[in-house]
Motif scaffolding. Structure first.
Motif, PDB file in Angstrom:
ATOM      1  N   GLU A  12     -16.069 -19.178   8.134  1.00 23.85           N
ATOM      2  CA  GLU A  12     -16.914 -18.201   7.444  1.00 23.85           C
ATOM      3  C   GLU A  12     -16.163 -16.906   7.183  1.00 23.85           C
ATOM      4  N   VAL A  13     -15.271 -16.515   8.080  1.00 26.60           N
ATOM      5  CA  VAL A  13     -14.430 -15.340   7.836  1.00 26.60           C
ATOM      6  C   VAL A  13     -13.599 -15.553   6.569  1.00 26.60           C
ATOM      7  N   ILE A  14     -13.022 -16.732   6.438  1.00 27.10           N
ATOM      8  CA  ILE A  14     -12.181 -17.031   5.281  1.00 27.10           C
ATOM      9  C   ILE A  14     -13.022 -17.116   4.012  1.00 27.10           C
ATOM     10  N   ARG A  15     -14.192 -17.715   4.101  1.00 25.81           N
ATOM     11  CA  ARG A  15     -15.082 -17.753   2.928  1.00 25.81           C
ATOM     12  C   ARG A  15     -15.407 -16.341   2.456  1.00 25.81           C
ATOM     13  N   GLY A  16     -15.633 -15.430   3.411  1.00 29.16           N
ATOM     14  CA  GLY A  16     -15.951 -14.051   3.044  1.00 29.16           C
ATOM     15  C   GLY A  16     -14.808 -13.386   2.307  1.00 29.16           C
ATOM     16  N   LEU A  17     -13.583 -13.646   2.735  1.00 27.54           N
ATOM     17  CA  LEU A  17     -12.426 -13.070   2.047  1.00 27.54           C
ATOM     18  C   LEU A  17     -12.330 -13.613   0.628  1.00 27.54           C
ATOM     19  N   GLU A  37      -6.450  -4.414  -1.239  1.00 30.05           N
ATOM     20  CA  GLU A  37      -5.602  -3.338  -0.729  1.00 30.05           C
ATOM     21  C   GLU A  37      -6.438  -2.106  -0.379  1.00 30.05           C
ATOM     22  N   ALA A  38      -7.442  -1.808  -1.208  1.00 26.99           N
ATOM     23  CA  ALA A  38      -8.296  -0.647  -0.939  1.00 26.99           C
ATOM     24  C   ALA A  38      -9.084  -0.838   0.351  1.00 26.99           C
ATOM     25  N   ARG A  39      -9.580  -2.062   0.571  1.00 30.33           N
ATOM     26  CA  ARG A  39     -10.326  -2.313   1.805  1.00 30.33           C
ATOM     27  C   ARG A  39      -9.422  -2.173   3.023  1.00 30.33           C
ATOM     28  N   CYS A  40      -8.198  -2.670   2.915  1.00 33.56           N
ATOM     29  CA  CYS A  40      -7.250  -2.545   4.028  1.00 33.56           C
ATOM     30  C   CYS A  40      -7.002  -1.073   4.357  1.00 33.56           C
ATOM     31  N   ARG A  56       0.834  -1.190   0.000  1.00 37.09           N
ATOM     32  CA  ARG A  56       0.000   0.000   0.000  1.00 37.09           C
ATOM     33  C   ARG A  56       0.879   1.254   0.000  1.00 37.09           C
ATOM     34  N   PRO A  57       0.612   2.205  -0.919  1.00 34.61           N
ATOM     35  CA  PRO A  57       1.475   3.378  -1.030  1.00 34.61           C
ATOM     36  C   PRO A  57       1.660   4.127   0.276  1.00 34.61           C
ATOM     37  N   SER A  58       0.604   4.190   1.093  1.00 39.72           N
ATOM     38  CA  SER A  58       0.693   4.941   2.340  1.00 39.72           C
ATOM     39  C   SER A  58       1.549   4.233   3.376  1.00 39.72           C
ATOM     40  N   GLU A  59       1.924   2.966   3.095  1.00 41.57           N
ATOM     41  CA  GLU A  59       2.671   2.180   4.063  1.00 41.57           C
ATOM     42  C   GLU A  59       4.058   1.817   3.526  1.00 41.57           C
ATOM     43  N   GLU A  60       4.598   2.601   2.611  1.00 40.73           N
ATOM     44  CA  GLU A  60       5.918   2.308   2.079  1.00 40.73           C
ATOM     45  C   GLU A  60       6.949   2.339   3.211  1.00 40.73           C
ATOM     46  N   LYS A  61       7.865   1.383   3.161  1.00 43.96           N
ATOM     47  CA  LYS A  61       8.835   1.255   4.232  1.00 43.96           C
ATOM     48  C   LYS A  61      10.219   1.028   3.645  1.00 43.96           C
ATOM     49  N   ALA A  92      -7.656   3.413   8.033  1.00 47.03           N
ATOM     50  CA  ALA A  92      -7.856   4.849   8.202  1.00 47.03           C
ATOM     51  C   ALA A  92      -8.648   5.142   9.468  1.00 47.03           C
ATOM     52  N   ARG A  93      -9.357   4.128   9.988  1.00 48.68           N
ATOM     53  CA  ARG A  93     -10.184   4.303  11.180  1.00 48.68           C
ATOM     54  C   ARG A  93      -9.500   3.828  12.452  1.00 48.68           C
TER      55      ARG A  93
END
Length: 249
Positions: free
Chosen positions: A223-228, A74-77, A5-10, A82-83
């Motif tokens: 179910e968490v994994i199925r959702g992903l 990446e957009a969801r992350c 993610r661009p905002s997390e470049e390291k 951001a919150r």
């Protein structure tokens, strides 16, 4: 995979050859790190077929999910993070041990470490082993300093290097190569909650409490994994799942 993610470049001081998603490779590495040979990794071939799930020994102590990264993921992350503020957990009262990823292309290693550092799996770590030393040094520290414990461990690096080139596929020749797959872990922590642990995120993600009878292969986690997987609109079938489970001594 490395953070993208661009905002997390390291900036990175170390670059590792990525691990293959292979239960034999992961099992060999955890044993080298000091986990009892009573535990091993197995492939999970289905999230839905009760007969295939029944073949997996229980309890399942941790899961490692490998999946292709997409722009949508990446957009969801980015939106989620951001919150939230940076995670600052540390010390023995920390309900879950989380490692910030600071080694390039080592997300498989971080998923493995998250799995064996938490919950009942941690009881299977031998005293004075590589992993025991990492935990002793790292648990009192906040994430940035804990990350340095991993970076600075020559024993950890040597154990990793001894298995990184193993597996059924050829490893990238250059550890700086970009890899399009990412590894994350799911664990049942000491407080009974299910956590998603990803060193590329800003901290651990609490997915809620599990009952005393539930492990990480319970319907709640599946179910968490199925959702992903459903979220991936590319139609990719390149998801794989491994479970850390009781094996043969």
């Amino acid at each position: 995979m490395a953070p993208t993610r661009p905002s997390e470049e390291k900036a990175y001081r170390k670059y590792f050859i990525p691990l293959e998603s292979n239960p034999e490779v992961f099992t060999e590495l955890v044993h080298k790190l000091g986990v009892s040979e009573s535990l091993c990794y197995q492939d999970v071939f289905s999230l839905d077929d009760p007969d295939l799930l029944a073949f997996i020994p229980r309890p399942a102590y941790a899961l490692v999910l490998v999946f292709p990264t997409t722009e949508a993921y990446e957009a969801r992350c980015e939106q989620e993070e951001a919150r939230t503020g940076p995670y600052e957990g540390h010390g023995e009262s920390e309900p879950v041990v989380w490692y910030k990823q600071t080694i390039y292309n080592a997300c498989g290693l971080y998923a493995l470490l998250h799995g064996i550092s938490n919950g009942a799996a941690r009881d299977h770590i031998s005293p004075r082993s590589i992993m025991s030393n990492v935990l002793e040094a790292g648990i009192p520290l906040k994430p940035d300093d804990r990350g340095l414990v991993l970076e600075d461990s020559k024993e950890l690096e040597e154990a990793y290097a001894s298995v990184a080139s193993k597996g059924d596929t050829q490893a990238p020749a250059d550890p700086k190569d970009v890899v399009d797959f990412h590894y994350i872990a799911y664990v049942k922590a000491s407080n009974g909650h299910l956590y998603q642990l990803d060193g590329d995120r800003r901290g651990p993600i609490d997915l809620g409490e599990l009952s005393s009878e539930e492990d990480v292969l319970s319907e709640t986690c599946l179910e968490v994994i199925r959702g992903l997987i459903r979220e991936d609109k590319t139609g990719s079938v390149n998801f794989s799942l491994m479970a850390l489970v009781p094996g043969n001594d």
